[in-house]
Design an enzyme around this catalytic site. Structure first.
Site, PDB file in Angstrom:
ATOM      1  N   GLN A 127      87.723  48.743  64.805  1.00  0.00           N
ATOM      2  CA  GLN A 127      87.006  47.554  65.246  1.00  0.00           C
ATOM      3  C   GLN A 127      88.074  46.576  65.740  1.00  0.00           C
ATOM      4  O   GLN A 127      89.226  46.667  65.337  1.00  0.00           O
ATOM      5  CB  GLN A 127      86.249  46.945  64.057  1.00  0.00           C
ATOM      6  CG  GLN A 127      85.071  46.081  64.410  1.00  0.00           C
ATOM      7  CD  GLN A 127      83.802  46.874  64.597  1.00  0.00           C
ATOM      8  OE1 GLN A 127      83.307  47.507  63.691  1.00  0.00           O
ATOM      9  NE2 GLN A 127      83.251  46.853  65.800  1.00  0.00           N
ATOM     10  N   SER A 178      85.555  47.886  57.439  1.00  0.00           N
ATOM     11  CA  SER A 178      85.769  49.280  57.038  1.00  0.00           C
ATOM     12  C   SER A 178      85.082  50.235  58.011  1.00  0.00           C
ATOM     13  O   SER A 178      84.708  51.337  57.650  1.00  0.00           O
ATOM     14  CB  SER A 178      85.283  49.483  55.599  1.00  0.00           C
ATOM     15  OG  SER A 178      86.055  48.688  54.725  1.00  0.00           O
ATOM     16  N   HIS A 179      84.935  49.802  59.258  1.00  0.00           N
ATOM     17  CA  HIS A 179      84.164  50.558  60.247  1.00  0.00           C
ATOM     18  C   HIS A 179      85.017  51.576  60.988  1.00  0.00           C
ATOM     19  O   HIS A 179      85.211  51.474  62.195  1.00  0.00           O
ATOM     20  CB  HIS A 179      83.500  49.609  61.233  1.00  0.00           C
ATOM     21  CG  HIS A 179      82.701  48.524  60.568  1.00  0.00           C
ATOM     22  ND1 HIS A 179      82.382  47.342  61.169  1.00  0.00           N
ATOM     23  CD2 HIS A 179      82.176  48.450  59.330  1.00  0.00           C
ATOM     24  CE1 HIS A 179      81.678  46.584  60.334  1.00  0.00           C
ATOM     25  NE2 HIS A 179      81.552  47.239  59.203  1.00  0.00           N
ATOM     26  N   LEU A 180      85.544  52.555  60.275  1.00  0.00           N
ATOM     27  CA  LEU A 180      86.262  53.645  60.923  1.00  0.00           C
ATOM     28  C   LEU A 180      85.230  54.567  61.574  1.00  0.00           C
ATOM     29  O   LEU A 180      84.215  54.896  60.957  1.00  0.00           O
ATOM     30  CB  LEU A 180      87.088  54.420  59.903  1.00  0.00           C
ATOM     31  CG  LEU A 180      88.112  53.592  59.123  1.00  0.00           C
ATOM     32  CD1 LEU A 180      88.835  54.469  58.105  1.00  0.00           C
ATOM     33  CD2 LEU A 180      89.107  52.922  60.053  1.00  0.00           C
TER      34      LEU A 180
END
Lengths: 591, 247
Positions: free
Chosen positions: A346, A517-519
């Protein structure tokens, strides 16, 4: 190694995707076993209201998260560097235990924009192929917004999502997001109430010609009973939401929406504290025969199954493929392989605004995880990128989730970090400043030099190679972040701030600096096996009785939080398995 | 009737999984009903005042002096010493944090870029011990042989400045990484729930107006721009629970 009795379905990971698949497939009459690396978690045991509001334990000491000693990654900015292990978490957090990331999330429940699913086609048609930067490897998803809409709807109704519709079957609605794709019906519950800072932001944005609306939220605005019969209670705005479990049963999570029903299904079994080490393939490598897992005594077991579902968090789905020999690992130099390709995160930025303490008291501790008023005017392709020279965008808003003081004591840039001046600045600004950690939620498009593969040096506790992350920001994202952060800061000034400190995303990707935590990506979906790992139903091109489900399928990451799209893709795949695959097991798309 | 089957796969202790404060979890099977066991919750264990657990008495005095310059007392609020920050750090260093429990500790240990994060082979407790030795050595070298605690406030600030800018050498430790940890730990002790030994009497929360562990503001979400009137409460304490004399 001992072999356990055969099951119809083995599910790896019991978070959102694993819970939804397990429920749907056990309801279809199958015998389902789900493996979860971490412990079973529930409200009464793990985060009851008596001690849930503990910033140090949950936020700082990572109570609910995976430990790097259990599993970590190595990291470098580019292939010329030697990757080093991530010894303690920073840029993102990995959930651990039943519920997964669905337990500790904010519950910001966005749908992706319709053009996102056709991103390469859309941008090429509007701006020409040359407008897309060299090295950017964005692609279409192989599935459209219209196809996913019923599944978005199903996930939102599972969660009781609170929001104001902006587009009902094509008709733009007052007070909602006019840029959203058409939705078939309104949100299940009305939008949450908003605090002072969000209200000021909305007023300022509206006066500047933008179109503010309440952030869609999985924190309940009122009691809600979902279609499975599970009831959530109203959110109390406690200010301990993301990084925490909810002691009030007010945040949508597998625990509060689906697990109480799932666990009663006759065909369902879960094993907690059991880590799947690999997917077992037959001699030809074209069929999964089950999984191997290890229990807490270090004993390995084989669980045979007809259907294997990778429902772990993004990088762990990719890692399981790599360690199991499914597909070919991406090699950017040789331009071969797809497993690990198009890894993204992100591009978050923000600005802090300081107000006169005599006239502004924000009470930042009164908040929910998905609180806030937002605008979508600068997301996706909702604005003309032609003169700007970049692609991508993000939503922005006053989405401050807390006043927890270890984390949130904003001071003006240039203030010393310690001593009397720091202390005075903390006191002066604590209740009269606004700081939204992810105020500008920028997209992260994919590149040929951002990828996952296996590290040549560092090993996990089982002696297997750690996965290696190669990731950096590119000029396109820097330009986008500067532009978006400027627009955001203009709104904060119009709110009446006496000072605004801009924090655009600059420099290299830093693994110590938390973003979200948007992998995403690494096992991406697509129409062609030459550029994807899974087909449009998240089914492995190489091993048709293996499905890889989650944000690992995203070909690139949009300017939104990903979980609602993950939920929609999960229901889409569940539908395809139940209505197509089970009737005729085999590839659902011919390569 | 609900069937609860939480069977252990095997007994033994070959592999312990990590949680911050709960008992180690063991593999189990769940089917038929949500698992529930009496007494399974794991509330935090309150820090008990008393002798140092990790620091020597001399180290304890040095840490108290350091944290009291990082967050000094003023007429508005307490300094870090009186708030108990040194006690907080002591108890943390004596526990899992001090041992770097749960962090990745495989070598090789190589110094990388700033973006790659700390790569020390030494756990926080060992880093603190070495740093406190180095701080006294640096103080003695620059200030007529006197240890840090005996310096005037301005001289103490100069020594702390040398930690901050990395010019104070600490054997086998990247000084700037130690500074980041020290600053974080001090603020954590100042602002964490008092159950961990710092933020004594919720003084830091009262000072900025943070209501602490209150869990319900549903009557306050609509009251914009009004001063919040209620005193803080902690996980294990509230002013009302105390005898009148010590409120």
């Amino acid at each position: 190694m001992r072999k356990l009795p055969h099951k119809d379905v083995a599910i790896i990971g019991l978070g959102w995707t694993g819970s939804i698949m397990a429920h749907g497939l056990s309801e279809a009459g199958l015998d389902v076993i789900a493996f979860e690396r971490g412990p079973w978690r529930d409200t009464a045991q793990d985060f009851p209201p008596t001690y849930a509001p503990d910033e140090y334990r949950y936020r700082v000491r990572h109570e609910l998260f995976l430990r790097p000693a259990q599993m970590t990654f190595t990291f470098r900015n580019n292939p010329s560097q030697t990757a080093l292990p991530i010894r303690d978490w920073g840029a993102f957090m990995l959930g651990n235990g039943v519920g997964g990331g669905g337990l500790h999330w904010n519950a910001e429940m966005w749908r992706f924009e319709p053009s996102q699913f056709m991103l390469k086609t859309h941008l090429t048609e509007r701006y020409g192929a040359k407008f897309i930067p060299a090295g950017m490897t964005i692609q279409d998803w192989g599935v459209t917004y219209d196809e996913l809409e019923p599944h978005y709807d199903r996930f939102e109704y599972l969660c009781g999502t609170a929001g104001t519709a902006g587009n009902l079957r094509g008709a733009i609605q007052p007070g909602g997001n006019p840029f959203e794709g058409p939705r078939s019906r309104p949100y299940p519950t009305p939008a949450q109430k908003q605090p002072f800072n969000a209200t000021l932001f909305a007023k300022a944005a509206r006066e500047m010609g933008h179109q503010p609306f309440p952030q869609p939220s999985g924190n309940m605005s009122q009691p809600y009973t979902n279609p499975l019969g599970v009831t959530l209670g109203p959110c109390t705005f406690c200010g301990y939401c993301e990084w925490f479990g909810c002691g009030n049963y007010s945040k949508a999570s597998p625990q509060t929406t689906i697990l109480p029903v799932l666990v009663k299904q006759p065909g369902f079994t879960a094993r907690d504290n059991c880590e799947v080490l690999r997917i077992v393939l037959d001699a030809g490598g074209k069929r999964a025969t089950g999984v191997v897992f290890v229990d807490t005594d270090g004993e390995e077991w084989e669980q045979p199954a007809d259907l294997v579902l990778c429902c772990a968090f993004t990088p762990f789905n990719v890692q399981l493929l790599m360690l199991s020999g499914v597909g070919e690992i991406y090699d950017p130099a040789a331009k071969r392989g797809n497993v690990g390709r198009n890894f993204t995160h992100q591009t978050v930025s923000t600005a802090t605004a300081f107000f006169d303490p005599a006239t502004h008291r924000f009470n930042p501790f009164v908040a929910s995880g998905a609180i806030g008023m937002c605008i979508d005017d600068f997301n996706g392709d909702n604005f003309d990128h032609g003169p700007l020279g970049f692609v991508g965008g993000g939503y922005m808003g006053q989405v401050q989730t807390n006043g927890r003081p270890i984390e949130t004591t904003p001071v003006p840039a240039g203030t010393p970090t310690w001593g009397a001046k720091w202390k005075a600045a903390v006191k002066q600004n604590y209740n009269s400043s606004v700081y939204s950690g992810s105020g500008v939620h920028g997209s992260f498009y994919s590149y040929d030099d951002v990828f996952l593969d296996l590290d040549p040096t560092y090993k996990d506790r089982f002696g297997r190679p750690l996965m290696r992350m190669t990731i950096d920001f590119h000029e396109n994202e820097h330009k986008m972040s500067a532009f978006l952060t400027d627009r955001y800061a203009e709104i904060l000034r119009a709110m009446g701030a006496t000072r605004v400190d801009k924090l655009p995303r600059t420099g290299h990707y830093d693994v110590t600096d938390y973003q979200t935590s948007h992998l995403c990506g690494g096992a991406v979906m697509g129409a062609e096996p030459s550029t994807s790992v899974v087909n449009r139903y998240q089914q492995s091109w190489d091993v048709p009785n293996l499905f890889v489900i989650g944000a690992s399928s995203f070909p690139q990451n949009a300017g939104y939080n990903p979980t609602t799209t993950v939920g929609a893709l999960t229901y889409w795949t569940l539908d395809a398995i139940v209505n197509q695959y089970l009737k005729a097991p085999g590839p659902l798309v011919q390569a | 009737m609900l069937i609860l089957n939480r069977r252990r796969l095997l007994s033994g202790t070959a592999l312990v999984l990590f949680t911050a404060s709960s008992a180690p979890s063991r593999a189990g099977t769940i089917a038929g009903a949500l698992p529930w066991a009496p007494g399974a919750a794991a509330p935090p264990r309150p820090v008990v005042p008393g002798p140092w657990h990790f620091f020597t008495p001399a180290e304890g005095r040095t840490v108290e002096a350091i944290v009291d310059r990082i967050i000094p007392p003023d007429p508005d609020g307490p300094g870090a010493r009186d708030a108990g920050c040194a006690v907080f750090i002591d108890r943390q260093l004596a526990g899992p944090f001090g041992r770097a429990e749960g962090l990745y500790d495989h070598g090789p240990f190589v110094t990388g870029t700033k973006q790659q994060g700390p790569q020390s082979r030494l756990d926080p407790a060992t880093q603190y011990r070495g740093a406190l030795r180095a701080i006294d050595a640096y103080s003695a070298q620059h200030h007529d042989g006197r240890p840090f605690v005996d310096l005037a406030a301005a001289d103490q600030d100069a020594v702390i400045g040398a930690i901050e800018d990395g010019s104070l050498p600490i054997e086998d430790v990247v000084t700037k990484d130690f500074w980041t940890m020290l600053l974080k730990n001090t603020r954590q002790g100042f602002f964490a729930d008092p159950v961990y030994g710092g933020n004594r009497d919720m003084a830091a929360w009262k000072w900025i107006g943070f209501p602490g562990a209150r869990y319900d503001y549903s009557d306050w979400i609509d009251r914009h721009n009004e001063p919040y009137p209620h005193a803080p409460i902690g996980i294990a304490e509230a002013p009302l629970w105390r005898p009148a004399a010590s409120k």
